[in-house]
Design a protein around this motif. Structure first.
Motif, short mmCIF file in Angstrom:
data_model
loop_
_atom_site.label_atom_id
_atom_site.label_comp_id
_atom_site.label_asym_id
_atom_site.label_seq_id
_atom_site.Cartn_x
_atom_site.Cartn_y
_atom_site.Cartn_z
N HIS A 4 0.82 -1.20 0.00
CA HIS A 4 0.00 0.00 0.00
C HIS A 4 0.86 1.25 0.00
O HIS A 4 0.65 2.19 -0.78
N GLU A 53 -2.48 -2.20 -8.08
CA GLU A 53 -3.31 -1.35 -8.92
C GLU A 53 -4.00 -0.31 -8.06
O GLU A 53 -4.44 -0.60 -6.94
N GLN A 68 -7.15 1.96 -7.10
CA GLN A 68 -8.59 1.76 -7.18
C GLN A 68 -9.18 2.79 -8.13
O GLN A 68 -8.56 3.83 -8.42
N SER A 69 -10.39 2.55 -8.61
CA SER A 69 -11.01 3.47 -9.56
C SER A 69 -12.47 3.69 -9.20
O SER A 69 -13.11 2.88 -8.53
N ARG A 79 -8.64 7.39 -10.92
CA ARG A 79 -7.93 6.45 -10.06
C ARG A 79 -7.62 7.12 -8.73
O ARG A 79 -7.47 8.35 -8.66
#
Length: 591
Positions: A2, A180, A182-183, A192
């Motif tokens: 993260h 990835e 987040q969106s 994003r």
């Protein structure tokens, strides 16, 4: 992963902003009043803005480009070495904690896989600085860049040449970071984000522009619309012409200019907030209504003393890059400060050589200025309880002014030191210099009196019988140590100068008659950047004893060497003018 994702994202945005200024265009920079796309999204009431609207001219880019790969390789090497050494240090500390029975210490801050991923992300980002790399990232060498405030929140906006290529680059960076973002979707625009419960970085592509910001996680959709530019400002800074006015007043080019509106920022916290600021301050549990009317009035008055900071390039070509930063001041304060400097021979002039630096001060004028400020605070004392400490300082200031000061001290006007050259110095081998060419000047209203004070501590100086005629006199003393065996002194009514080195006798008299900078600077420094960076690289290498540190030292030295091949000289001054405090700077590129 993260924290790694957040670090990679922030680093990506920083470097993408820098990329926007590495341009190529056949026309000269346009005036700031041109129809620039990014300025249409900046509210006319933004509290801060810095915009790079025109790219570097062809000749600048062509001069830099051959050295760019080596510089980027050096940065890449240093980051890689630093991360790996940090990882190894974490392992050693964890092992020590475990040996001591401290099981609560946890694992390393970053594991080996994360370090490798960060290195991969950095490699990708640095590769984007090349012309081909920018194209692959969807950026044009004509990209416009603006960093501004949507209220208090920072927004970075960059025009894109190829949206699909930029999307591909973001996806590649996510893959290299191992996570990835987040969106989510707002008004049919997908954005994003990455962050935590308190704040997040958001990135979106709006109207063929990359938009990024750091926002509170709980920011409303209306607030996010304002940040991303989905809701355009009622009146933009392009329409108001505020940036164009600043550029015209200070001679800034479209290569880079901006401001921080201090009064507007203060008003954000003093007045009833509205729009996005109301949300942000409410989330921070800040209530302007808790301030008394008198506090609001007096704090507004303090902000009016220095209402605005402006900065920008005034010249941008293959020979030199000149900038000027100005802290605008209230006219009476600016007028008072302008009397605080003094004319010191040679100060503010570039003398070449390795480095020259100095300062000037009229101590009597400084005392009078300070006393006037205390008088003003006595006549109109602060009534706001939050400013009680400042008001209490008046008595302390009065006490300090009552301390006796020898008249010779008030006669002191400043100094100038010039290091023309240092030969034989080898820090790696701890070898001292074999010769030094050095000059020093002390300016005073009563230079003979200043010299007389020195003769009290040096019989050799007293024996010289130095006259205020500007003629050089050889000075020898047991206190002088190799490589300095002798010096030359010269005296005038307004200064005393000392020089050591092969040309000391020829140079020392000229220091007394040298022209002073206009206006006299408070501080001035001129440096041979190429030699300075090489010196720093050698100094870092010489201090590394452990193998791991030596590896980092090698990487730093390579970086410093790359910088020394890029930059020739750097100059910076601090001056008091009728506009306020000005900080002009000049960077000369190496041939």
């Amino acid at each position: 992963m993260h924290r790694l994702a957040k670090a990679a994202t922030l680093l990506s945005l920083t470097l993408l902003a820098a990329l926007g200024g590495c341009g190529k265009k056949t026309e000269p920079p346009a005036e700031m009043g041109g129809d620039y796309v990014v300025l249409r999204y900046v509210d006319a009431d933004t509290p801060y803005l810095f915009a790079a609207l025109e790219p570097a001219p062809d000749d600048v880019y062509e001069k830099i480009e051959p050295r760019l790969d080596k510089l980027l390789d050096a940065y890449r090497d240093l980051i890689s070495v630093t991360l790996r050494e940090g990882l190894e240090q974490d392992r050693l500390e964890q092992a020590a904690d475990e040996a001591a029975g401290d099981s609560a210490s946890g694992g390393p801050d970053i594991d080996e896989e994360s370090a490798e991923r960060i290195i991969a992300v950095v490699d990708h980002l640095l590769g984007m600085f090349s012309a081909e790399g920018m194209k692959e990232a969807g950026l044009s060498r004509d990209s416009e860049v603006a960093l501004y405030g949507a209220g208090l929140l920072p927004v970075l906006r960059i025009t894109l040449a190829d949206v699909a290529a930029f999307e591909k680059t973001l996806a590649e960076l996510e893959t290299e970071a191992g996570t990835e973002m987040q969106s989510a979707t707002l008004d049919r625009v997908t954005y994003r984000y990455v962050g935590d419960d308190e704040a997040r970085v958001v990135i979106a592509i709006v109207d063929e522009q990359m938009v990024a910001s750091l926002v509170p996680t709980s920011l409303s959709e209306d607030g996010l619309r304002t940040v991303l530019g989905l809701t355009k400002p009622t009146r933009s800074i392009a329409e108001s012409g505020a940036l164009a006015d600043i550029a015209g007043k200070y001679g800034y080019t479209a290569n880079g200019a901006g401001f921080v509106d201090i009064e507007r920022l203060a008003g954000t916290f003093l007045d009833a907030p509205s729009g996005i600021n109301a949300e942000v301050l409410a989330l921070a549990d800040y209530d302007a209504a808790a301030l008394s009317d008198v506090c609001r009035e007096e704090m507004r008055g303090l902000a009016a003393i220095a209402p605005r900071l402006v900065t920008g390039y005034t010249e941008y070509n293959a020979e030199r890059m000149t900038s000027n930063t100005v802290l605008e001041l209230r006219s009476d304060i600016a007028a008072g400060l302008s009397k605080l400097t003094a004319a010191v021979p040679g100060l503010g002039i570039d003398h070449g050589g390795l480095v020259s630096f100095g300062m000037s001060i009229d101590l009597l004028a400084a005392r009078e200025f300070y006393e006037a400020r205390l008088d003003a605070m006595d006549e109109n004392p602060f009534r706001c309880e939050l400013l009680g400490g400042m008001q209490a300082g008046v008595a302390q200031g009065r006490a300090a002014l009552e301390q006796p000061v020898p008249p010779i001290v008030y006669g002191f006007k400043g100094f100038l030191a010039i290091v023309d050259g240092v030969e034989g110095l080898d820090l790696a081998r701890k070898q001292p210099p074999t010769s030094i060419d050095l000059r020093l000047l002390l300016a005073s209203d009563n230079a003979p009196g200043l010299l007389a004070m020195g003769t009290m501590f040096s019989p050799e100086l007293a024996a010289l019988n130095l006259q205020a005629d500007g003629k050089p006199v050889r000075f020898e003393s047991p206190q002088l140590q190799p490589p300095i065996e002798a010096a030359w002194l010269a005296l005038s009514d307004g200064a005393i100068a000392l020089a050591v080195g092969q040309r000391g006798e020829q140079q020392v008299g000229g220091m007394l008659s040298a022209k002073a900078g206009e206006p006299p600077p408070l501080f001035s420094m001129h440096m041979d950047a190429a030699r300075y960076y090489s010196f720093i690289g050698d100094a870092v290498t010489a201090q590394q004893d452990e193998p791991a540190s030596a590896e980092q030292g090698r990487a730093v030295k390579n970086l410093m060497q790359s910088l020394s091949e890029l930059i020739d000289r750097v100059s910076i001054s601090v001056m008091f003018t009728e506009r306020g405090i000005e900080i002009p700077a000049v960077t000369t590129l190496a041939d």
